[in-house]
Design an enzyme around this catalytic site. Structure first.
Site, PDB file in Angstrom:
ATOM      1  N   LYS A   1       0.853  -1.192   0.000  1.00  8.23           N
ATOM      2  CA  LYS A   1       0.000   0.000   0.000  1.00  8.23           C
ATOM      3  C   LYS A   1       0.880   1.230   0.000  1.00  8.23           C
ATOM      4  O   LYS A   1       2.022   1.187   0.476  1.00  8.23           O
ATOM      5  CB  LYS A   1      -0.880   0.028   1.252  1.00  8.23           C
ATOM      6  CG  LYS A   1      -2.112   0.909   1.112  1.00  8.23           C
ATOM      7  CD  LYS A   1      -3.238   0.135   0.481  1.00  8.23           C
ATOM      8  CE  LYS A   1      -4.525   0.924   0.444  1.00  8.23           C
ATOM      9  NZ  LYS A   1      -5.656   0.011   0.179  1.00  8.23           N
TER      10      LYS A   1
HETATM   11  N1  GLU Z   1      -7.349   0.070  -3.038  1.00  7.97           N
HETATM   12  C1  GLU Z   1      -8.134  -1.094  -3.262  1.00  7.97           C
HETATM   13  C2  GLU Z   1      -8.176  -1.966  -2.018  1.00  7.97           C
HETATM   14  O1  GLU Z   1      -8.015  -1.486  -0.919  1.00  7.97           O
HETATM   15  C3  GLU Z   1      -7.704  -1.851  -4.514  1.00  7.97           C
HETATM   16  C4  GLU Z   1      -6.286  -2.285  -4.534  1.00  7.97           C
HETATM   17  C5  GLU Z   1      -5.843  -2.830  -5.902  1.00  7.97           C
HETATM   18  O2  GLU Z   1      -6.667  -2.920  -6.811  1.00  7.97           O
HETATM   19  O3  GLU Z   1      -4.665  -3.156  -6.000  1.00  7.97           O
HETATM   20  O4  GLU Z   1      -8.458  -3.136  -2.083  1.00  7.97           O
END
Ligand code: GLU
Length: 441
Positions: A131
């Protein structure tokens, strides 16, 4: 402009509106990473011999803090603090979104990266967890400033991301345009167009059909599955939604299409109630035009706190972390909570909801639809062969249904919450991969 020191300690948690949370939540100093650690501790007794490797879940593999300086439109220089954390890569490259928010901290990004590891393993897509984030309120930036900040951040984290290393995607306050800038910046630095370095891109740049709606569609899909298990008729259900963006808005639309009444919504602008059901398509148009639910005429305005007292069957927190806590969990009237957001429920609130027989569909399965279609996008980019939207939605629904069925079975068998069951399934997969790979050197 913003602090220059790394935010190693959990910041004073604020709610959706930037107000400090009540003292009972402030005082325990349990930031998102602390919440995640408690969740891991709950699963260790169920991991058998793999518990030997469990410590790996409690430490991010790699955390990068970057300085992001840009020239503002007025000629001054502003510095922003950016992060990219790769929690685990045992099952594949890091994968997870990037959020732009004024409250982003390292603790938060660490927790979000760990929840990505769990989520990706829960739906069995071949990724680890990662993240990223920048501590900034993007609403204060012009489009040019936003682009410069995004590009400089991408360049700074360029040393650890890549189509086979770590693949960012949208999250809170980031979107397709930001992914396009990230893809372009990475590609310029590499000297070759690398569409697979991010997902959630515009369709014209190797994005996938269905990606924008995928998280909300996944929320709806697991909601329908769970409702079937507890004998709830979705077409008769009353739904309350916190957060009316990409996740909450789409989930509300799909529930309304199924006949449910969306009786309450809340976002950073205000809280609305309509016993007979809000006109969701009209509200979506309003939010697209005005940026918030505030000012929507065909509903009653209610106080922010009154949202938690709303009589409903399904509650969908789809905004930020720690919105359901020890102070409001006992007021919730829903039979089922579907976590569209990441980390919206504190462990204390989890226990209160469980003791009140309110079923919680945890984030790590409920909102996994987004990353599932991100995986489809990445596969399509690699093969340069693109699928139809029907194909994508059908595959998404099948993955979500299968994952949910597996987690439900574990919850029944071990007599644990769906959150612990999802952690059991996911952490077992992660640690099995860890064990097979072994330690290097
Ligand atoms: N931000 C989204 C999540 O928290 C998607 C992450 C992604 O598609 O890599 O799952």
């Amino acid at each position: 402009m913003n602090s220059s020191s790394a935010n190693l300690q959990p910041a004073a948690v604020s709610n959706l509106y930037g107000h400090p949370l009540p003292s009972y939540l402030q005082s325990d100093k349990l930031g998102p990473w602390g919440v995640y650690l408690q969740q891991v501790d709950r699963v260790i007794p169920y991991l058998g011999h793999l518990a030997r490797w469990a410590e790996t879940l409690k430490r991010p593999k790699r955390a990068l803090i970057v300085d992001v300086p840009i020239e503002l439109d007025n000629g001054t220089i502003a510095h922003f603090e950016g992060y990219r954390v790769q929690h685990n890569t045992s099952r594949g490259p890091g994968k997870g979104g990037v959020r732009f928010h004024q409250d982003v901290t390292l603790s938060e990004v660490m927790a979000l990266s760990a929840w990505m590891s769990v989520k990706n393993a829960a739906v069995n897509v071949p990724y680890g967890g990662a993240k990223g984030g920048i501590r900034v309120d993007p609403k204060t930036l012009s489009r040019g400033e936003l682009e410069r900040m995004t590009r400089r951040y991408t360049s700074e984290i360029g040393i650890i991301i890549g189509p086979t290393k770590d693949i960012p995607a949208p999250d809170v306050n980031t979107n397709e345009q930001i992914m396009a800038w990230m893809m372009d910046t990475y590609s310029m630095n590499e000297g070759a167009t690398a569409t697979g370095v991010v997902t959630g891109k515009p369709i014209d740049l190797g994005g996938s059909l269905g990606r924008r709606e995928a998280t909300g569609r996944g929320v709806y899909t697991v909601g329908v599955e769970a409702a079937r298990h507890i004998g709830m008729d979705v077409s008769q259900a009353r739904v309350a939604v916190q957060g009316f963006g990409n996740v909450g808005g789409i989930a509300a639309k799909l529930f309304a299409q199924a006949g449910a009444r969306v009786v309450a919504v809340q976002d950073h602008g205000g809280s609305l109630y309509q016993a007979s059901g809000l006109d969701v398509p009209a509200l979506l148009v309003h939010v697209a035009e005005h940026g918030s639910v505030a000012g929507f005429a065909k509903a009653e305005v209610i106080a922010q706190e009154a949202f938690w007292d709303v009589d409903c069957d399904i509650l969908i927190p789809a905004a930020l972390e720690q919105q359901i806590h020890a102070g409001n969990a006992h007021r919730i009237k829903a039979r089922m909570v579907i976590e569209g957001a990441n980390g919206p429920t504190t462990p204390e609130a989890d226990d209160i909801l469980q003791s009140r027989n309110i079923l919680v569909l945890p984030d790590v399965i409920a909102n996994a639809g987004g990353v599932t279609v991100s995986y489809f996008e990445w596969v399509q980019d690699f093969s340069s062969f693109f699928w139809s939207e029907d194909e994508i939605n059908a595959r998404l629904v099948r993955i979500m249904q299968d994952a949910f069925a597996g987690v439900w079975a574990v919850a029944q068998e071990k007599k644990v919450s769906l959150r612990t069951a999802t952690f059991i399934v996911a952490c077992t997969r992660i640690l099995r991969a860890r064990e097979l790979r072994g330690l290097y050197p």
